[in-house]
Structures are given as C-alpha cells and as structure tokens.
Design a protein around this motif. Structure first.
Motif, PDB file in Angstrom:
ATOM      1  N   THR A 228       0.833  -1.192   0.000  1.00  0.00           N
ATOM      2  CA  THR A 228       0.000   0.000   0.000  1.00  0.00           C
ATOM      3  C   THR A 228       0.874   1.249   0.000  1.00  0.00           C
ATOM      4  O   THR A 228       2.100   1.177   0.178  1.00  0.00           O
ATOM      5  CB  THR A 228      -0.915   0.030   1.226  1.00  0.00           C
ATOM      6  N   ARG A 229       0.249   2.395  -0.163  1.00  0.00           N
ATOM      7  CA  ARG A 229       1.026   3.640  -0.136  1.00  0.00           C
ATOM      8  C   ARG A 229       1.677   3.852   1.220  1.00  0.00           C
ATOM      9  O   ARG A 229       2.712   4.498   1.334  1.00  0.00           O
ATOM     10  CB  ARG A 229       0.129   4.832  -0.478  1.00  0.00           C
ATOM     11  N   LYS A 230       1.097   3.282   2.270  1.00  0.00           N
ATOM     12  CA  LYS A 230       1.678   3.371   3.616  1.00  0.00           C
ATOM     13  C   LYS A 230       2.790   2.355   3.837  1.00  0.00           C
ATOM     14  O   LYS A 230       3.377   2.292   4.909  1.00  0.00           O
ATOM     15  CB  LYS A 230       0.585   3.181   4.670  1.00  0.00           C
ATOM     16  N   GLY A 231       3.080   1.528   2.827  1.00  0.00           N
ATOM     17  CA  GLY A 231       4.132   0.530   2.954  1.00  0.00           C
ATOM     18  C   GLY A 231       3.675  -0.746   3.622  1.00  0.00           C
ATOM     19  O   GLY A 231       4.506  -1.566   4.035  1.00  0.00           O
ATOM     20  N   GLU A 232       2.376  -0.984   3.691  1.00  0.00           N
ATOM     21  CA  GLU A 232       1.837  -2.171   4.353  1.00  0.00           C
ATOM     22  C   GLU A 232       1.522  -3.263   3.336  1.00  0.00           C
ATOM     23  O   GLU A 232       1.303  -3.000   2.152  1.00  0.00           O
ATOM     24  CB  GLU A 232       0.569  -1.802   5.127  1.00  0.00           C
ATOM     25  N   GLU A 233       1.470  -4.496   3.800  1.00  0.00           N
ATOM     26  CA  GLU A 233       1.100  -5.610   2.939  1.00  0.00           C
ATOM     27  C   GLU A 233      -0.387  -5.534   2.602  1.00  0.00           C
ATOM     28  O   GLU A 233      -1.191  -4.997   3.362  1.00  0.00           O
ATOM     29  CB  GLU A 233       1.412  -6.945   3.629  1.00  0.00           C
ATOM     30  N   PHE A 234      -0.727  -6.088   1.446  1.00  0.00           N
ATOM     31  CA  PHE A 234      -2.128  -6.128   1.059  1.00  0.00           C
ATOM     32  C   PHE A 234      -2.919  -7.034   1.995  1.00  0.00           C
ATOM     33  O   PHE A 234      -2.454  -8.097   2.397  1.00  0.00           O
ATOM     34  CB  PHE A 234      -2.283  -6.659  -0.372  1.00  0.00           C
ATOM     35  N   GLY A 235      -4.132  -6.608   2.300  1.00  0.00           N
ATOM     36  CA  GLY A 235      -5.072  -7.432   3.044  1.00  0.00           C
ATOM     37  C   GLY A 235      -6.367  -7.543   2.278  1.00  0.00           C
ATOM     38  O   GLY A 235      -6.582  -6.883   1.259  1.00  0.00           O
ATOM     39  N   ALA A 236      -7.275  -8.370   2.781  1.00  0.00           N
ATOM     40  CA  ALA A 236      -8.535  -8.615   2.084  1.00  0.00           C
ATOM     41  C   ALA A 236      -9.349  -7.339   1.928  1.00  0.00           C
ATOM     42  O   ALA A 236      -9.974  -7.107   0.883  1.00  0.00           O
ATOM     43  CB  ALA A 236      -9.341  -9.679   2.832  1.00  0.00           C
ATOM     44  N   ASP A 237      -9.365  -6.481   2.949  1.00  0.00           N
ATOM     45  CA  ASP A 237     -10.147  -5.244   2.870  1.00  0.00           C
ATOM     46  C   ASP A 237      -9.572  -4.304   1.807  1.00  0.00           C
ATOM     47  O   ASP A 237     -10.324  -3.660   1.058  1.00  0.00           O
ATOM     48  CB  ASP A 237     -10.174  -4.540   4.224  1.00  0.00           C
ATOM     49  N   TYR A 238      -8.249  -4.210   1.747  1.00  0.00           N
ATOM     50  CA  TYR A 238      -7.609  -3.374   0.744  1.00  0.00           C
ATOM     51  C   TYR A 238      -7.974  -3.860  -0.658  1.00  0.00           C
ATOM     52  O   TYR A 238      -8.356  -3.062  -1.529  1.00  0.00           O
ATOM     53  CB  TYR A 238      -6.091  -3.391   0.936  1.00  0.00           C
ATOM     54  N   VAL A 239      -7.841  -5.163  -0.893  1.00  0.00           N
ATOM     55  CA  VAL A 239      -8.127  -5.710  -2.211  1.00  0.00           C
ATOM     56  C   VAL A 239      -9.584  -5.482  -2.584  1.00  0.00           C
ATOM     57  O   VAL A 239      -9.901  -5.104  -3.721  1.00  0.00           O
ATOM     58  CB  VAL A 239      -7.771  -7.204  -2.274  1.00  0.00           C
TER      59      VAL A 239
END
Length: 586
Positions: A228-239
């Motif tokens: 993500t733009r915050k440098g976090e791994e993708f999660g189900a909610d993001y996808v």
C-alpha cells in the motif's frame, strides 16, 4: 479464419468508442498551456463540430465519438478561468496575468510549472472550484443524448506518491446525472485508499462511480506496487476496496503505453510500442517494476494465491489525456495534445529546430515520444450512461491506440469454431464468459473465441495474438505470446506460433500502404496446448494492424524533412482486450 459476420452480438450488444480522459481550460495546466476551450467545446468536438486550437488552426475529428468525458484536474479546478473576471481578487496578480498570456512566454512554459503551482496552492479558492464543478456537471447533462451520444460527469484525481513523482493519477467517472458537491482531490489526500473510501461514502448516498488509473508507465513503479502507499502488505479489505472502485486501467494514451516494456518482456518482440519512459511531472526515468499492466496481472496471480484475493484483476481501456479539449486519434493529422507546447512540428520534435535553445530542444525531444492515442471501446446493449457504465464495471471493454478496431473475446469449454454465416458468432454460449470475466478451471482447455474487424478508415489487420500469463507450481510467473490468426498473405507456423511472411509495404516518400493481403476481418477459436487447470492464469488479446507511418514521419514528409531517427518511422496500430482469468478455485 476470415469471414463476414454481423458486428452485433450478445442479444443486440454492440461496440461503442469514446474518450474518458479529456482536459479543458478548467484544468490549471491546460490553461497555462494556452487552452481556452471549455467543457461545452469539448463535447461539441466529440460530436463532430470543429473547435479552435490555441495555435490558430481548426481541430476536427474524422468522425464523431459515441461517448466522452471531460475529466479536468480536481485540484485548482477552474481557478484560472475565474481569475479572468476583472472583479476577481486574483485578477491583477502578476502571476495570474502571466498565466493568462502564455503565448508571450512560450519558452518558460516548458519548465516553469513549479512557481505557478506554488502560487495556486497559496491562493487556492475552493468556492471557485465548486462553481467550476457545477458548470462541468451542467455541460455533461446538457450534451447527453441517450441512444446517440453519452457524456459522463468526471474529473481527474491527480495524486502522486511523493511531491517529486510517483504518479498515482485516476479519472473518476460517475454513472448518473448528479454528482457530489465537490470532487475529492489531492488536496484532500494523496492516498488512493482515501479516494476509494470517499467513493464508497458517495456511493451510499446515490453517487456511483469508478476510478480508472492512468500512466502506470510513468508512475516510477508506484501504480502497481506490491504494498500500500503506507508501505503495508495487502489485506482482504484493501483488495476489496481497490477492485470495487477500480475495475479498469488505461493501457494507452498520449504519454505512451502501459502494457509492458521490452526489459520486462524480452520474449515479446512487440513490447516496444510507443514507450514513454519518464515520470509524470519531472524529467527522471520511471522505474519499470510496478509500472506496467502485464506485470501487475502476473503479480496479481501470486498475491491471489497467498491471500486469496487478487488486487490487480482489472480490465483495460484507452483514452487520450489531451489538454486541448480534443484529440483526433489520426497519425496523419496529429496536432499535439498540449496546446502551445507542441502545436508545431518543430515543438513536437518531428522537424529539426534551428534555434540553439537547449531547453526547448530537450522539451521537443520529450514531446517526440508522445502518441496519437488512445480510444476506449465498450460492449453494451445501448449507448446510455447506465449501459456503458455497467459494461465498464464488468470490464467488457478494451483499448486501442487510435484505430476503431472491433474486437470480441470470450472463453468457454464448449465453444466451436466460429461460423461466418451465423449472426451469433460471439453471442453468449452456455458456460462461456466475455473479456473481463473469470472462468472456473476444468481439466480440459477452454476454447478462446476471438473476432476482430478492421477500422474501415484505417489499415488492414495483420494478426491476432493471445498473450498468456500463468504461475508455475513454485510460484514463479511467466508469460507467452501466441499468434492465433494471420492475414491471408501470412502463414501461421504451428511450431513457433508466429505468422510468417512479408509485412505490408509502406512507401517511405508518401506513407501510402499496400494493404493487399491484409485482412478486413479475422476470427478464430484457439485452445492452449500448454493449458494446466491446476494453475491460475489469464489470457488477453492483442490485435495488430498492418504497418503505417507514425505521426512524426507524416510531419517530416509534409515539411520536406528526414523523419527523426530517435523514434520509429512506422508503427502498428493495435487493440488490447481486457483479460479473461482462469481460476482453479472459482
């Protein structure tokens, strides 16, 4: 297989062509470039009326479009137009006066964005932007002619990953005749997740919309980054948020193609088409990884295996990103896309400049890389906002580099060979899915049915290709190119999956093309000999026309000059379908 068939399919569905990325004088950069055409002018142009270019000549499209969206930048929207009013508090400001008269300062326009941007940031007036937004809404509704010409209320969200680059731009397209009182812009947030949250909130209020990322090729690897733009791994909610709000991406526009790059796809001899390798907003080269859609589709398969959801299951369209309110999509009469910056062959770099100005020469070298592109094509049951928007959301759409190639693509396990005498060549068959869809895997290869028809005002077709992407059992991603149908003058070599033979002949002195042996239409049902139903994969179609002259070659010939050596003399116009995904777990 070559034959003559109906252009209609799927119970009356047909293809519509348009542009969903158009800037007018309401965009601060277009205004600085000299554009004074507004939204009404843009819609008149799309319907076939001539409008005036800032350089003093007439712009006219060779035939009307079916749909159009004015998508001006949301930040600083309409502020410079408002400042034209002598009673406006910014009217007499030195910088405002300079921006109103770009013709007297053409050299500076090539590099002096920064002070203008700072000035506008310091003097931002939201009330001016709200009034401009209402005028954009009114213009879209005024020009909407259901069944004949569709307009969409739209704007561009022009965020960057950082202040110095990393393009994260999206065009936001609304479904109906109403929109929120103000658009969400980079001033609100530079994080696309914040945009998606706003879109979800507005959807709950009755304002449905979708966002279409563009210029991934110029994003410095940020558009399709694996975090993500915050440098976090993708999660189900993001996808879920991303796929709900962004079903499509632009694969081509004036600042190049975003399909792939020769260094990302060395096996693809057609990967070097209209490459624009620089970032948006600066002169640095764009990082390749994370900047192209084929790589994103491949990476999406891997992410899907790890977390059970694919963040990059998007389709594609083309659009222009013109800043003239107009683009004619014709290589032979290209007039540039940025008003005073490239309204002559010298400024476009296609004719050598005699001026010793090094800054101007560098700018013209960059302009030489721009394209006369691109078009969005949508399969829908009627030419209305609702039908086109819903087709865009389900990804029954594709992009072209400027030609109006008709392209249909579907997959199913019981598809036979196309029948040129049938009106149901591409109709929905039991168990089949169209482009943009997902087909559950079986232990046998599906048939991929492709049908393409040339633009009657452009070149003949040379070949149909199917591009496959897949994951091996060890998680490694791969892609391959398969020619599946060839023009009559060519022969398909099954050992290499390539059409072999001589390309179309182009007269270097006149750009006349010998189209003999090219195809007016191609259709085929193809089955993948390397199909593995245990592994996730995707397939998309690329249709190539015969070779023809690039716009820069046309410019040079008209001015008695040698075409520039830094870009190809010839191009192959093309269309790219949205993919069909094969899912072992669907």
């Amino acid at each position: 297989m070559v034959g003559a068939v109906s252009l209609q399919a799927d119970e009356g569905a047909k293809v519509y062509f348009g542009d969903l990325h158009v800037h007018t004088s309401y965009s601060f950069d277009a205004y600085i470039f000299g554009t004074r055409a507004g939204p009404d002018d843009a819609y008149r142009f799309a319907k076939g009326e001539p409008i005036r270019h800032p350089g003093g000549f007439e712009m006219r499209i060779d035939r009307p479009l079916d749909f159009y969206a004015v998508s001006d930048h949301a930040f600083f929207l309409g502020i410079l137009n408002a400042a034209e009013d002598p009673e406006h508090p910014l009217h007499r400001h030195r910088m405002a006066r300079k921006m109103r008269n770009p013709a007297s300062n053409r050299k500076r326009q090539t590099s002096a964005f920064a002070p203008y941007y700072i000035y506008l940031r310091l003097h931002n007036r939201p009330q001016d932007s709200r009034r401009a937004w209402q005028r954009i809404i009114e213009a879209a509704n005024r020009h909407y002619e259901p069944g004949e010409f569709t307009t969409f209320i739209a704007y561009e969200y022009s965020a960057n990953y950082s202040i110095n680059g990393g393009n994260l731009h999206r065009n936001v397209i609304f479904r109906g005749a109403a929109a929120p009182p103000a658009p969400f812009s980079r001033i609100d947030s530079m994080d696309p997740e914040a945009l998606w949250a706003w879109m979800d909130e507005q959807r709950a209020k009755g304002f449905d919309s979708l966002a279409i990322p563009h210029n991934a090729n110029a994003s410095n690897g940020k558009m399709f980054a694996l975090e993500t733009r915050k440098g976090e791994e993708f999660g189900a909610d993001y996808v879920a948020a991303r796929t709900r709000n962004e079903p499509l991406a632009e694969i081509v526009q004036v600042k190049g193609t975003s399909e792939t790059h020769p260094l990302l796809a060395p096996e693809d001899e057609w990967a070097d088409f209209e490459i624009y390798a620089f970032q948006v907003g600066n002169r640095r080269r764009s990082r390749l990884a994370g900047s192209y859609v084929r790589e994103a589709w491949l990476n999406g398969l891997g992410v899907g295996e790890r977390i059970g959801a694919n963040p990059f299951a998007f389709g594609v369209i083309g659009s222009s990103d013109t800043h003239n309110a107009a683009e004619n999509f014709d290589e032979s009469s290209y007039f540039g896309s940025r008003a005073y910056l490239n309204d002559s062959p010298t400024e476009r770099g296609s004719v050598a400049a005699t001026s010793p100005d090094r800054r101007a020469k560098k700018q013209s070298a960059r302009e030489l890389l721009t394209s006369s592109a691109g078009i969005a094509a949508v399969w829908a049951t009627e030419n209305t906002r609702e039908a086109l928007f819903d087709a865009l959301r389900r990804k029954e759409a594709y992009g072209t580099s400027g030609s109006r190639i008709r392209l249909r693509f579907s997959a199913g396990y019981d598809l036979g060979e196309p029948d040129p005498g049938s009106e149901d060549l591409m109709g929905r068959r039991s168990g089949s899915v169209p482009m943009g869809g997902t087909l559950p895997a079986q232990d046998r290869s599906p048939g991929f049915l492709v049908w393409a028809v040339q633009d009657p005002m452009r070149g003949r077709l040379e070949r149909i290709q199917i591009v496959k992407g897949w994951l091996d059992a060890d998680g490694s991603a791969h892609s391959s190119i398969h020619d599946v149908a060839c023009a009559p003058r060519l022969t398909l070599d099954p050992a290499t999956a390539r059409c072999r033979g001589e390309p179309a002949r182009v007269d270097p002195a006149t750009c006349a093309v010998d189209g003999s042996g090219g195809a007016a239409e191609l259709s085929v049902t193809w089955r993948d000999p390397t199909y593995d139903g245990e592994r996730p994969s995707f397939y998309y179609v690329r249709v190539l026309e015969d070779h023809s002259c690039r716009w820069s070659t046309w410019d040079a010939i008209r001015h008695g000059s040698e075409p520039p050596a830094s870009v190809p003399r010839l191009i192959q116009e093309r269309a790219w379908s949205s993919p069909i995904w094969i899912s072992p777990s669907a």
